[in-house]
Design a protein around this motif. Structure first.
Motif, mmCIF file in Angstrom:
data_model
loop_
_atom_site.group_PDB
_atom_site.id
_atom_site.type_symbol
_atom_site.label_atom_id
_atom_site.label_comp_id
_atom_site.label_asym_id
_atom_site.label_seq_id
_atom_site.Cartn_x
_atom_site.Cartn_y
_atom_site.Cartn_z
ATOM 1 N N SER A 110 38.240 36.588 40.021
ATOM 2 C CA SER A 110 37.381 36.053 40.987
ATOM 3 C C SER A 110 38.258 35.145 42.048
ATOM 4 C CB SER A 110 36.682 34.928 40.337
ATOM 5 O OG SER A 110 35.952 35.546 39.478
ATOM 6 N N ASN A 111 39.289 34.676 41.676
ATOM 7 C CA ASN A 111 40.233 33.901 42.321
ATOM 8 C C ASN A 111 40.807 34.988 43.351
ATOM 9 O OD1 ASN A 111 40.887 31.050 42.561
ATOM 10 N ND2 ASN A 111 41.343 31.101 40.447
ATOM 11 N N TYR A 112 41.604 35.821 42.888
ATOM 12 C CA TYR A 112 42.236 37.126 43.632
ATOM 13 C C TYR A 112 41.394 37.651 44.685
ATOM 14 C CZ TYR A 112 44.606 41.401 44.300
ATOM 15 O OH TYR A 112 45.171 42.478 45.114
ATOM 16 N N LEU A 129 46.434 44.303 34.593
ATOM 17 C CA LEU A 129 46.109 43.638 35.915
ATOM 18 C C LEU A 129 45.481 44.614 36.710
ATOM 19 C CD1 LEU A 129 49.356 41.361 36.478
ATOM 20 C CD2 LEU A 129 47.058 40.735 35.617
ATOM 21 N N GLU A 130 45.911 45.856 36.785
ATOM 22 C CA GLU A 130 45.390 46.888 37.558
ATOM 23 C C GLU A 130 44.044 47.050 37.187
ATOM 24 O OE1 GLU A 130 47.589 50.104 38.159
ATOM 25 O OE2 GLU A 130 49.641 49.231 38.858
ATOM 26 N N LYS A 131 43.561 47.060 36.136
ATOM 27 C CA LYS A 131 42.340 47.157 35.723
ATOM 28 C C LYS A 131 41.226 46.310 36.193
ATOM 29 C CE LYS A 131 43.390 49.825 31.101
ATOM 30 N NZ LYS A 131 43.324 49.813 29.778
ATOM 31 N N TYR A 132 41.783 44.947 36.320
ATOM 32 C CA TYR A 132 41.071 43.854 37.131
ATOM 33 C C TYR A 132 41.234 44.088 38.376
ATOM 34 C CZ TYR A 132 40.334 41.277 32.586
ATOM 35 O OH TYR A 132 40.093 40.892 31.252
ATOM 36 N N GLY A 133 41.858 44.875 39.001
ATOM 37 C CA GLY A 133 42.022 44.913 40.417
ATOM 38 C C GLY A 133 42.936 44.215 41.261
ATOM 39 N N ILE A 134 43.946 43.644 40.417
ATOM 40 C CA ILE A 134 44.955 42.448 40.584
ATOM 41 C C ILE A 134 46.306 43.272 41.085
ATOM 42 C CG2 ILE A 134 46.006 40.472 40.405
ATOM 43 C CD1 ILE A 134 43.781 39.704 38.340
ATOM 44 N N PHE A 193 40.565 34.751 47.588
ATOM 45 C CA PHE A 193 41.600 34.561 48.312
ATOM 46 C C PHE A 193 42.220 35.535 49.120
ATOM 47 C CE2 PHE A 193 41.600 30.422 46.254
ATOM 48 C CZ PHE A 193 41.892 29.668 47.195
ATOM 49 N N TYR A 194 42.389 36.654 48.526
ATOM 50 C CA TYR A 194 43.195 37.845 49.262
ATOM 51 C C TYR A 194 41.942 38.745 49.831
ATOM 52 C CZ TYR A 194 45.535 42.421 49.658
ATOM 53 O OH TYR A 194 46.077 43.452 49.792
ATOM 54 N N GLU A 195 40.797 39.327 49.145
ATOM 55 C CA GLU A 195 39.908 40.085 49.879
ATOM 56 C C GLU A 195 38.938 39.560 50.672
ATOM 57 O OE1 GLU A 195 37.988 42.381 46.725
ATOM 58 O OE2 GLU A 195 39.698 42.905 45.534
ATOM 59 N N VAL A 196 38.582 38.376 50.473
ATOM 60 C CA VAL A 196 37.786 37.751 51.216
ATOM 61 C C VAL A 196 38.281 36.822 52.572
ATOM 62 C CG1 VAL A 196 35.707 36.177 51.642
ATOM 63 C CG2 VAL A 196 35.992 37.841 49.480
ATOM 64 N N LEU A 197 38.783 35.738 52.154
ATOM 65 C CA LEU A 197 39.554 35.028 53.045
ATOM 66 C C LEU A 197 40.636 35.588 53.850
ATOM 67 C CD1 LEU A 197 38.455 32.756 50.945
ATOM 68 C CD2 LEU A 197 40.334 31.275 51.566
ATOM 69 N N CYS A 198 41.446 36.411 53.362
ATOM 70 C CA CYS A 198 42.228 37.034 54.207
ATOM 71 C C CYS A 198 42.076 38.639 54.449
ATOM 72 C CB CYS A 198 43.655 36.833 53.546
ATOM 73 S SG CYS A 198 44.174 34.856 53.418
ATOM 74 N N GLY A 199 40.870 39.059 54.111
ATOM 75 C CA GLY A 199 40.513 40.302 54.590
ATOM 76 C C GLY A 199 41.316 41.384 54.009
ATOM 77 N N SER A 200 42.170 41.435 52.864
ATOM 78 C CA SER A 200 43.206 41.932 52.289
ATOM 79 C C SER A 200 44.222 42.457 53.209
ATOM 80 C CB SER A 200 42.575 43.569 52.043
ATOM 81 O OG SER A 200 41.623 43.298 50.860
ATOM 82 N N ALA A 201 44.515 41.540 54.376
ATOM 83 C CA ALA A 201 45.443 41.798 55.429
ATOM 84 C C ALA A 201 46.544 40.916 55.229
ATOM 85 C CB ALA A 201 44.682 41.683 56.689
ATOM 86 N N VAL A 202 46.717 40.089 54.281
ATOM 87 C CA VAL A 202 47.965 39.422 54.142
ATOM 88 C C VAL A 202 48.957 39.810 52.901
ATOM 89 C CG1 VAL A 202 48.862 37.025 53.674
ATOM 90 C CG2 VAL A 202 46.593 37.253 54.938
#
Length: 255
Positions: A118-120, A158-163, A123-132
């Motif tokens: 959820s945290n990942y 981790l990869e199974k969690y999409g991280i 921050f990564y996918e939503v706040l930064c659009g997977s662009a950072v």
């Protein structure tokens, strides 16, 4: 010309995030090479809000933002709104200071949970659009004879969690641990690998809409809609009333 990544006058903006109690403050001290952030003892978290640490390390200046953990099991309506408010303020501030350059995601080596995912995603996918650019820092590895071996055993989980991350560092944050020196080298290598070219901006309203949608990840209270949502957006998050109406409408929760 000196690159942005090596100029002491223009810091690299880093958001440090992860669950509460994962050891983010210890990671900051590890990067600094000295005690600059208060470290909690036990389960009580020191970080109540986002806090900046301006560090000069090996010719580079880093502006590291230690963020509050987003943990769904402890959050009600007020908790979600507070997290949105603080994240909104941080994104606005960093947009004025050159944008977000790098994300560091802290993960405890002694447990892998859904809240990490959820945290990942937030921050990564939503706040930064997977662009950072994002890198992973694995903490709490004091019992590992070879800390890097943790990654070999667990990266597939981790990869199974999409991280995923471009780089990783397996570390201990305990200064008196025999592998503390190795941990400092590992985190320095991770930061040195950043080339200074990544930068990310997001218009505040656009981010706000996406981040509100993201809270579906955390199953926010269904009662947060209509006039209650608009009031929250205007009073708590200081959005213009018209903008708040638009946001609520796009979320499908307008009065």
């Amino acid at each position: 010309m000196q690159s942005r990544a090596t100029s002491r006058g223009t810091p690299i903006n880093i958001i440090l995030f992860g669950d509460t109690g994962v050891g983010k403050s210890s990671v900051i001290n590890l990067i600094a090479g000295r005690m600059v952030a208060e470290v909690s003892q036990g389960a009580v978290a020191c970080t109540k809000f986002s806090k900046e640490y301006l560090l000069d390390v090996d010719g580079r200046r880093y502006s590291i933002w230690d963020t509050v953990g987003v943990d769904d099991r402890d959050m009600g309506t007020n908790g979600y709104l507070n997290a949105i408010e603080k994240a909104h303020e941080l994104i606005q501030h960093l947009s004025q200071e050159g944008g977000v350059d790098l994300l560091l995601f802290c993960i405890p080596g002694n447990r892998i949970t859904v809240s990490m995912q959820s945290n990942y995603r937030l921050f990564y996918e939503v706040l930064c659009g997977s662009a950072v650019p994002i890198s992973l820092v694995i903490t709490h590895l004091e019992r590992e004879p070879d800390m890097d071996a943790w990654w070999s055993r667990n990266s597939n989980i981790l990869e199974k969690y999409g991280i995923k991350g471009a780089r990783h560092a397996c570390v201990t944050g305990l200064p008196d641990h025999s592998q503390y020196g190795e941990s400092r080298l590992a985190i320095q290598y991770l930061l040195d690998s950043y080339d200074g070219k990544g930068k990310y901006y997001m218009p505040s309203e656009a981010w706000f809409i996406q981040s509100m949608r993201a809270f579906g990840i955390f199953a926010p209270p269904k009662g947060l809609k209509g006039k209650k949502l608009v009031d929250a957006l205007t009073k708590r998050c200081r959005l213009d009333p018209k903008v708040a109406q638009i946001v609520a409408k796009k979320l499908g929760r307008a009065p």
